[in-house]
Design an enzyme around this catalytic site. Structure first.
Site, short mmCIF file in Angstrom:
data_model
loop_
_atom_site.label_atom_id
_atom_site.label_comp_id
_atom_site.label_asym_id
_atom_site.label_seq_id
_atom_site.Cartn_x
_atom_site.Cartn_y
_atom_site.Cartn_z
N ASP A 43 0.84 -1.21 0.00
CA ASP A 43 0.00 0.00 0.00
C ASP A 43 0.88 1.26 0.00
OD1 ASP A 43 0.86 -0.07 2.63
OD2 ASP A 43 -1.13 0.13 3.52
N ASP A 82 -1.20 -6.27 -0.37
CA ASP A 82 -1.25 -5.59 0.93
C ASP A 82 -2.68 -5.13 1.20
OD1 ASP A 82 0.07 -4.71 3.15
OD2 ASP A 82 1.06 -3.01 2.17
N LYS A 112 -1.01 -9.40 2.99
CA LYS A 112 -0.25 -8.90 4.15
C LYS A 112 -1.17 -7.99 4.96
CE LYS A 112 3.08 -5.63 3.86
NZ LYS A 112 2.50 -4.58 4.73
N GLU A 114 -1.23 -5.46 8.63
CA GLU A 114 -0.40 -4.79 9.64
C GLU A 114 -0.96 -4.98 11.04
OE1 GLU A 114 0.43 -0.68 8.78
OE2 GLU A 114 0.99 -1.12 6.71
N GLU A 181 9.36 -3.99 10.40
CA GLU A 181 9.74 -2.69 9.85
C GLU A 181 10.14 -1.74 10.97
OE1 GLU A 181 6.94 -0.99 7.10
OE2 GLU A 181 7.99 0.93 7.04
O1 KIV Z 1 3.50 -1.10 1.68
C1 KIV Z 1 4.65 -1.56 1.60
O2 KIV Z 1 5.35 -1.39 0.60
C2 KIV Z 1 5.15 -2.30 2.74
C3 KIV Z 1 6.59 -2.68 2.75
C4 KIV Z 1 7.46 -1.51 2.96
C5 KIV Z 1 6.87 -3.76 3.72
O3 KIV Z 1 4.41 -2.58 3.63
#
Ligand code: KIV
Length: 281
Positions: A43, A82, A112, A114, A181
């Site tokens: 994202d 994401d 993914k 968070e 991160e």
């Molecule tokens: O959104 C993204 O690109 C990320 C990475 C930096 C891990 O979450």
């Protein structure tokens, strides 16, 4: 094709691996052909592709649009979509429907998410319906307002213990890997050692099993001072500016187009290279 089992095998065999973000068809194809095993449609595209100040405004529809383009370009890489802010936080049902769209409509192989806490249960349920989950802890940009800015996390003992506990809980819930991160290297090393699943670091030092960088940062397309954790492997912003200036000067001076770029009236001029890219007529 790279699968989540391969990613686990990398860790089991002590092989470090790279992940990069990809947001469009052509860059996905280049990265895929270069052998990058995992492409993340992050994202972060909200900031580097769409010009938003944070990742918070990014919508599921925007993510799916870019994810579809990436899946058309990649053949070998494991593709991770994401989940954007507010596409999974409100309910497990939202999360399953949104993640399902990444897989069903956009060709992603995993998603993914968070955070820890309630994301642990969401991870468990997504895994249960067959959607592999990559966790993401530490500096989680979707929590920017709660963190009071983009700040390194896990510096105090209490914060570090919470991140480690969340990491263990995500592993237990079925996450196949975990992005760390913006955390101190020592904490990333401790988590990497404690988990069976691979960790993937960004601003988390050298001890994680894999590393990830944002495509535009790595290529020097983002300008200005890069964050400390970024290594620029090219300086494409300068290169693009140089090429654009040279083109404009050629046009002004009548040097472009040259005879080699012209079509003639005496006979057809079929493309010599069948892969020649053509836009429109
Ligand atoms: O959104 C993204 O690109 C990320 C990475 C930096 C891990 O979450």
């Amino acid at each position: 094709m790279t699968t989540v089992l391969d990613v686990q095998r990398y860790k089991d065999e002590g092989k470090r691996f790279a992940m990069l973000t990809a947001y469009d068809f052509l860059s996905a194809r280049i990265l895929d052909e270069a052998g990058i095993p995992i492409l993340l449609v992050g994202d972060s595209l909200g900031m580097v592709m769409l010009g938003y100040p944070t990742t918070l405004p990014v919508t599921l529809e925007e993510m799916l649009h870019h994810a579809r383009a990436v899946s058309r370009g990649a053949r070998q890489a494991l593709l991770v979509g994401d989940m954007p802010f507010m596409s999974y936080q409100a309910s497990v049902e939202d999360a399953i429907r949104g993640a399902g769209r990444f897989v069903q409509e956009a060709g992603m192989h995993a998603v993914k998410l968070e955070g820890g806490g309630r994301v642990v249960e969401i991870t468990r349920q997504l895994t249960e319906v067959g959607i592999p989950v990559m966790g993401h802890l530490g500096l989680t940009p979707q929590f920017v307002h709660q963190m009071g800015g983009f700040k390194v996390q896990g510096k105090t003992d209490a914060q570090a213990a919470q991140i480690l506990a969340d990491a263990r809980a995500l592993e237990k819930a079925g996450a196949f890997s975990l992005v760390l991160e913006g955390v101190p290297s020592k904490l990333a090393a401790e988590i990497t050692h404690a988990l069976r699943i691979p960790t993937i670091g960004i601003g988390a030092g050298p001890a994680t099993d894999g590393q990830v960088l944002v495509f535009h940062d790595m290529l020097g397309l983002t300008t200005g001072k890069a964050p400390k954790f970024v290594k620029r492997y090219a300086n494409l912003a300068e290169e693009i500016a140089r090429a654009a200036t040279a083109y404009a000067e050629d046009v002004r001076a009548g040097r472009f187009p040259g005879p080699e770029h012209e079509y003639t009236t005496n006979g057809s001029t079929p493309a010599k290279d069948p892969n020649e890219v053509r836009y429109g007529g």
